[in-house]
Design a protein around this motif. Structure first.
Motif, short mmCIF file in Angstrom:
data_model
loop_
_atom_site.label_atom_id
_atom_site.label_comp_id
_atom_site.label_asym_id
_atom_site.label_seq_id
_atom_site.Cartn_x
_atom_site.Cartn_y
_atom_site.Cartn_z
N ILE A 137 45.43 9.41 -19.71
CA ILE A 137 44.39 8.48 -20.12
C ILE A 137 44.43 7.23 -19.25
O ILE A 137 43.38 6.73 -18.82
CB ILE A 137 44.55 8.11 -21.62
CG1 ILE A 137 44.40 9.36 -22.50
CG2 ILE A 137 43.58 7.02 -22.03
CD1 ILE A 137 43.14 10.15 -22.32
N LYS A 138 45.62 6.76 -18.96
CA LYS A 138 45.77 5.57 -18.11
C LYS A 138 45.22 5.85 -16.70
O LYS A 138 44.52 5.02 -16.13
CB LYS A 138 47.25 5.18 -18.04
CG LYS A 138 47.52 3.95 -17.22
CD LYS A 138 49.00 3.62 -17.23
CE LYS A 138 49.30 2.43 -16.34
NZ LYS A 138 50.74 2.21 -16.23
N ALA A 139 45.54 7.00 -16.15
CA ALA A 139 45.11 7.35 -14.80
C ALA A 139 43.64 7.73 -14.73
O ALA A 139 43.00 7.57 -13.68
CB ALA A 139 45.96 8.50 -14.27
N TYR A 140 43.07 8.22 -15.83
CA TYR A 140 41.70 8.72 -15.82
C TYR A 140 40.71 7.69 -15.29
O TYR A 140 39.90 7.98 -14.41
CB TYR A 140 41.28 9.18 -17.23
CG TYR A 140 39.83 9.57 -17.26
CD1 TYR A 140 39.43 10.84 -16.85
CD2 TYR A 140 38.84 8.68 -17.65
CE1 TYR A 140 38.11 11.21 -16.84
CE2 TYR A 140 37.51 9.03 -17.64
CZ TYR A 140 37.14 10.30 -17.24
OH TYR A 140 35.83 10.65 -17.21
N GLU A 141 40.75 6.48 -15.84
CA GLU A 141 39.78 5.46 -15.44
C GLU A 141 39.94 5.09 -13.98
O GLU A 141 38.96 4.90 -13.26
CB GLU A 141 39.89 4.24 -16.34
CG GLU A 141 39.43 4.53 -17.76
CD GLU A 141 39.60 3.36 -18.71
OE1 GLU A 141 39.90 2.24 -18.26
OE2 GLU A 141 39.45 3.59 -19.92
N GLU A 142 41.17 5.02 -13.53
CA GLU A 142 41.45 4.72 -12.12
C GLU A 142 40.89 5.82 -11.22
O GLU A 142 40.22 5.54 -10.22
CB GLU A 142 42.97 4.64 -11.97
CG GLU A 142 43.47 3.79 -10.86
CD GLU A 142 44.99 3.73 -10.90
OE1 GLU A 142 45.61 4.33 -9.99
OE2 GLU A 142 45.53 3.11 -11.83
N ILE A 143 41.16 7.06 -11.58
CA ILE A 143 40.68 8.20 -10.79
C ILE A 143 39.16 8.27 -10.83
O ILE A 143 38.51 8.52 -9.81
CB ILE A 143 41.31 9.52 -11.31
CG1 ILE A 143 42.81 9.51 -11.06
CG2 ILE A 143 40.66 10.73 -10.64
CD1 ILE A 143 43.56 10.65 -11.73
N ASP A 144 38.58 8.02 -11.99
CA ASP A 144 37.12 8.02 -12.13
C ASP A 144 36.49 7.03 -11.16
O ASP A 144 35.51 7.35 -10.48
CB ASP A 144 36.75 7.68 -13.58
CG ASP A 144 35.25 7.78 -13.83
OD1 ASP A 144 34.69 8.87 -13.64
OD2 ASP A 144 34.66 6.75 -14.21
N ASP A 145 37.06 5.84 -11.06
CA ASP A 145 36.54 4.83 -10.12
C ASP A 145 36.67 5.29 -8.68
O ASP A 145 35.75 5.11 -7.87
CB ASP A 145 37.27 3.49 -10.31
CG ASP A 145 36.91 2.79 -11.60
OD1 ASP A 145 35.87 3.13 -12.21
OD2 ASP A 145 37.69 1.90 -12.02
N ILE A 146 37.81 5.88 -8.33
CA ILE A 146 38.04 6.36 -6.97
C ILE A 146 37.03 7.44 -6.61
O ILE A 146 36.41 7.41 -5.53
CB ILE A 146 39.48 6.89 -6.82
CG1 ILE A 146 40.48 5.72 -6.86
CG2 ILE A 146 39.65 7.70 -5.53
CD1 ILE A 146 41.93 6.15 -7.00
N VAL A 147 36.84 8.40 -7.51
CA VAL A 147 35.91 9.50 -7.27
C VAL A 147 34.48 8.97 -7.16
O VAL A 147 33.73 9.36 -6.26
CB VAL A 147 36.02 10.58 -8.37
CG1 VAL A 147 34.90 11.59 -8.28
CG2 VAL A 147 37.38 11.26 -8.30
N TYR A 148 34.11 8.08 -8.05
CA TYR A 148 32.77 7.49 -8.01
C TYR A 148 32.52 6.80 -6.66
O TYR A 148 31.47 6.97 -6.05
CB TYR A 148 32.59 6.51 -9.16
CG TYR A 148 31.25 5.83 -9.17
CD1 TYR A 148 30.10 6.50 -9.58
CD2 TYR A 148 31.12 4.50 -8.74
CE1 TYR A 148 28.87 5.87 -9.57
CE2 TYR A 148 29.89 3.88 -8.72
CZ TYR A 148 28.76 4.56 -9.14
OH TYR A 148 27.54 3.94 -9.12
N ASP A 149 33.50 6.03 -6.20
CA ASP A 149 33.36 5.34 -4.91
C ASP A 149 33.25 6.32 -3.75
O ASP A 149 32.47 6.11 -2.82
CB ASP A 149 34.54 4.38 -4.68
CG ASP A 149 34.47 3.14 -5.54
OD1 ASP A 149 33.36 2.82 -6.06
OD2 ASP A 149 35.51 2.47 -5.71
#
Length: 183
Positions: A137-149
């Motif tokens: 859950i902690k990593a999800y938001e970080e990864i989501d931002d990276i993928v979106y970018d």
């Protein structure tokens, strides 16, 4: 953050990786068996929550005119009704408590199906599983931002919501999970 059904495999994979890396746990039938069993438990929990959400939506729809007349905040009302009905459906609203409960259920399933063995206290193994949820859950938001970018910076424009976007997003998301050792 609420877990989505199509992400259950990722969390199950993280659980398996973390159990493999735990020095006091031995996987008896391999990683995939642990992933499948964990995913089954997670998806069952999500299915029950979806049924609860459907019941709440149904109740709101039945009283939509009254809600509009009183200018009630529909999202807040949804949450209040869901919180009230949750015990009836067996849904735990607090995410830490829910992940703890899921960790217990997953541990029970893995042990009863002879998928793992360990020589420590049950709580130590349960804590590995619980931590897997928290870390994901902690990593999800970080990864989501990276993928979106990454998608945003691509030469070819990909339309959010399209099938192509979803496939690309999932591929990049999985690559990032693998890069972080979470799969």
């Amino acid at each position: 953050m609420r877990l989505r059904p199509h992400r259950s495999g990722y969390v199950a994979g993280k659980i398996a990786v973390d159990l493999i890396n735990a020095p006091f746990v031995k996987l008896l039938k391999g990683k995939e068996a642990v992933v499948d069993a964990s995913k089954k438990i997670i998806e069952q929990s999500l299915k029950v929550e979806k049924e609860l959400d459907g019941k709440v939506k149904e109740m709101i729809d039945e009283h939509y005119d009254d809600i509009e007349l009183q200018q009630a905040d529909e999202r807040q009302l949804f949450f209040m009704i869901k919180k009230r009905l949750a015990p009836e459906f067996g849904v735990i609203m607090n995410y830490d408590d829910r992940y703890n409960d899921l960790a217990h259920k997953i541990l029970d399933e893995l042990y009863e199906e002879y998928l793992i063995e360990y020589d420590v206290n049950d709580n130590q193994v349960k804590n590995v599983i619980f931590k897997s949820f928290k870390d994901f859950i902690k990593a999800y938001e970080e990864i989501d931002d990276i993928v979106y970018d990454k998608i945003k910076k691509m030469e070819k424009e990909v339309i959010p919501g399209s099938a192509e976007y979803e496939l690309l997003y999932d591929r990049l998301f999985e690559e990032e999970l693998i890069r972080r050792g979470m799969m």
